[in-house]
Design a protein around this motif. Structure first.
Motif, PDB file in Angstrom:
ATOM      1  N   ASP A  78      -4.701   1.689  17.337  1.00  0.00           N
ATOM      2  CA  ASP A  78      -3.435   1.606  18.064  1.00  0.00           C
ATOM      3  C   ASP A  78      -3.652   1.245  19.530  1.00  0.00           C
ATOM      4  OD1 ASP A  78      -1.895   2.201  15.856  1.00  0.00           O
ATOM      5  OD2 ASP A  78      -1.943   4.352  16.214  1.00  0.00           O
ATOM      6  N   TRP A 128      -3.373  -0.985  10.389  1.00  0.00           N
ATOM      7  CA  TRP A 128      -2.298  -0.669   9.443  1.00  0.00           C
ATOM      8  C   TRP A 128      -1.034  -1.430   9.807  1.00  0.00           C
ATOM      9  CZ3 TRP A 128      -3.783   4.975  10.755  1.00  0.00           C
ATOM     10  CH2 TRP A 128      -4.998   5.283  10.128  1.00  0.00           C
ATOM     11  N   VAL A 129      -0.581  -2.273   8.898  1.00  0.00           N
ATOM     12  CA  VAL A 129       0.609  -3.090   9.129  1.00  0.00           C
ATOM     13  C   VAL A 129       1.869  -2.420   8.596  1.00  0.00           C
ATOM     14  CG1 VAL A 129      -0.755  -5.206   9.035  1.00  0.00           C
ATOM     15  CG2 VAL A 129       0.359  -4.360   6.957  1.00  0.00           C
ATOM     16  N   GLY A 130       1.741  -1.328   7.877  1.00  0.00           N
ATOM     17  CA  GLY A 130       2.869  -0.607   7.297  1.00  0.00           C
ATOM     18  C   GLY A 130       2.385   0.734   6.782  1.00  0.00           C
ATOM     19  N   TRP A 131       2.902   1.124   5.626  1.00  0.00           N
ATOM     20  CA  TRP A 131       2.476   2.380   5.014  1.00  0.00           C
ATOM     21  C   TRP A 131       2.937   2.394   3.569  1.00  0.00           C
ATOM     22  CZ3 TRP A 131      -1.205   4.847   7.236  1.00  0.00           C
ATOM     23  CH2 TRP A 131      -1.537   6.159   6.845  1.00  0.00           C
ATOM     24  N   LEU A 140       7.834   2.734   8.424  1.00  0.00           N
ATOM     25  CA  LEU A 140       7.742   1.335   8.825  1.00  0.00           C
ATOM     26  C   LEU A 140       8.591   0.975  10.042  1.00  0.00           C
ATOM     27  CD1 LEU A 140       7.557  -0.663   5.502  1.00  0.00           C
ATOM     28  CD2 LEU A 140       5.763   0.400   6.831  1.00  0.00           C
ATOM     29  N   GLN A 149       6.470  -0.174  12.583  1.00  0.00           N
ATOM     30  CA  GLN A 149       5.559  -1.224  12.141  1.00  0.00           C
ATOM     31  C   GLN A 149       6.325  -2.541  11.990  1.00  0.00           C
ATOM     32  OE1 GLN A 149       2.406  -0.814  11.962  1.00  0.00           O
ATOM     33  NE2 GLN A 149       2.214   1.403  12.019  1.00  0.00           N
ATOM     34  N   VAL A 167       3.209  -5.418  15.027  1.00  0.00           N
ATOM     35  CA  VAL A 167       1.984  -5.714  14.279  1.00  0.00           C
ATOM     36  C   VAL A 167       1.272  -6.923  14.885  1.00  0.00           C
ATOM     37  CG1 VAL A 167       1.082  -6.514  12.060  1.00  0.00           C
ATOM     38  CG2 VAL A 167       2.764  -4.665  12.126  1.00  0.00           C
ATOM     39  N   ASP A 175      10.070  -6.608   7.999  1.00  0.00           N
ATOM     40  CA  ASP A 175      10.191  -5.238   8.481  1.00  0.00           C
ATOM     41  C   ASP A 175      11.611  -4.742   8.233  1.00  0.00           C
ATOM     42  OD1 ASP A 175      11.806  -6.329  10.497  1.00  0.00           O
ATOM     43  OD2 ASP A 175      10.164  -6.406  11.952  1.00  0.00           O
ATOM     44  N   LYS A 220       6.966 -10.652   8.876  1.00  0.00           N
ATOM     45  CA  LYS A 220       5.601 -10.310   9.288  1.00  0.00           C
ATOM     46  C   LYS A 220       4.633 -11.467   9.033  1.00  0.00           C
ATOM     47  CE  LYS A 220       5.715  -5.292   8.928  1.00  0.00           C
ATOM     48  NZ  LYS A 220       5.096  -4.100   8.306  1.00  0.00           N
TER      49      LYS A 220
END
Length: 218
Positions: free
Chosen positions: A18, A44-47, A59, A62, A67, A130, A136
């Motif tokens: 981060d 990490w681009v999301g979860w 998100l 994110q 990102v 997103d 993205k």
């Protein structure tokens, strides 16, 4: 056992990233002096989601622009020699009983069949978006192409290099050498031109088909 070459040297990497500068500072003490190229092993681009949770509970922060900016910052570390692996570059599917689960505060939380992850390419191969509809795929591709163009200019022009790989859902790009060098083939876009369309927004909630999360007792 398979004998490893005497010249092989395994280097420590970091994940999350981060704050890229802080991440590199944490990585360097674990590697030989002068041999610690910054590598963010998981950006990490999301979860992922658990059954019964909101579809994208993590998100909101994110978004596509965030990102893309994090990738740019990682690649700019140490005079532009940073490297990054996106987790995930392409969403996927957990078939049968391979989804796995987590526990937190004594609660059993099974992961959903979908592992879309909010990735630049979604579970079906379309452009990932997103929660606000930001693309993205487009955002990440723009950052990587800009970086590739800058690297090409720094080498005196010529064709854009190729060599970004997408293996196991992790998009890898960057510096595989020492603390200040790029190998041949660094920096091109990972995405085929014209692939996919913006996806249809998904429902807000995942159906809670499995039983509700159960509390685990000792």
């Amino acid at each position: 056992s398979f004998p490893l070459p005497s010249t092989l040297q395994l280097l420590t990497a970091v994940d999350s990233c981060d704050v890229p500068g802080d991440a590199w500072a944490a990585q360097r003490p674990h590697n030989p002096i002068g041999r610690s190229p910054f590598f963010c092993a998981e950006l990490w681009v999301g979860w992922f989601s658990h059954w019964g949770e909101p579809l994208r509970p993590h998100l909101a922060s994110q978004d596509a622009a965030t990102v893309a900016e994090r990738i740019r910052l990682v690649l700019s570390v140490n005079k532009g020699t940073g490297s990054v692996s996106l987790y995930m570059a392409h969403g996927g599917t957990n078939f049968e009983w391979w989804a796995g689960a987590n526990t937190a505060d004594g609660m059993f939380s099974p992961t959903t069949t979908s592992y879309d992850y909010g990735a630049p390419l979604d579970e079906s191969g379309r452009h990932g978006t997103d929660t606000a509809g930001g693309d993205k795929y487009v955002a990440v591709r723009a950052v990587l192409l800009a970086r590739a163009a800058a690297d090409t200019r720094s080498r005196g022009g010529g064709r854009l290099p190729s060599g970004i790989t997408n293996a196991g859902g992790a998009l890898a790009t960057g510096n595989a050498g020492g603390e200040g060098s790029h190998p041949p083939g660094y920096g091109a876009s990972p995405f085929p031109a014209g692939l996919g369309n913006a996806r249809t927004p998904a429902p807000d909630l995942i159906p809670a088909e499995p039983p509700p999360p159960r509390r685990i007792s000792a």
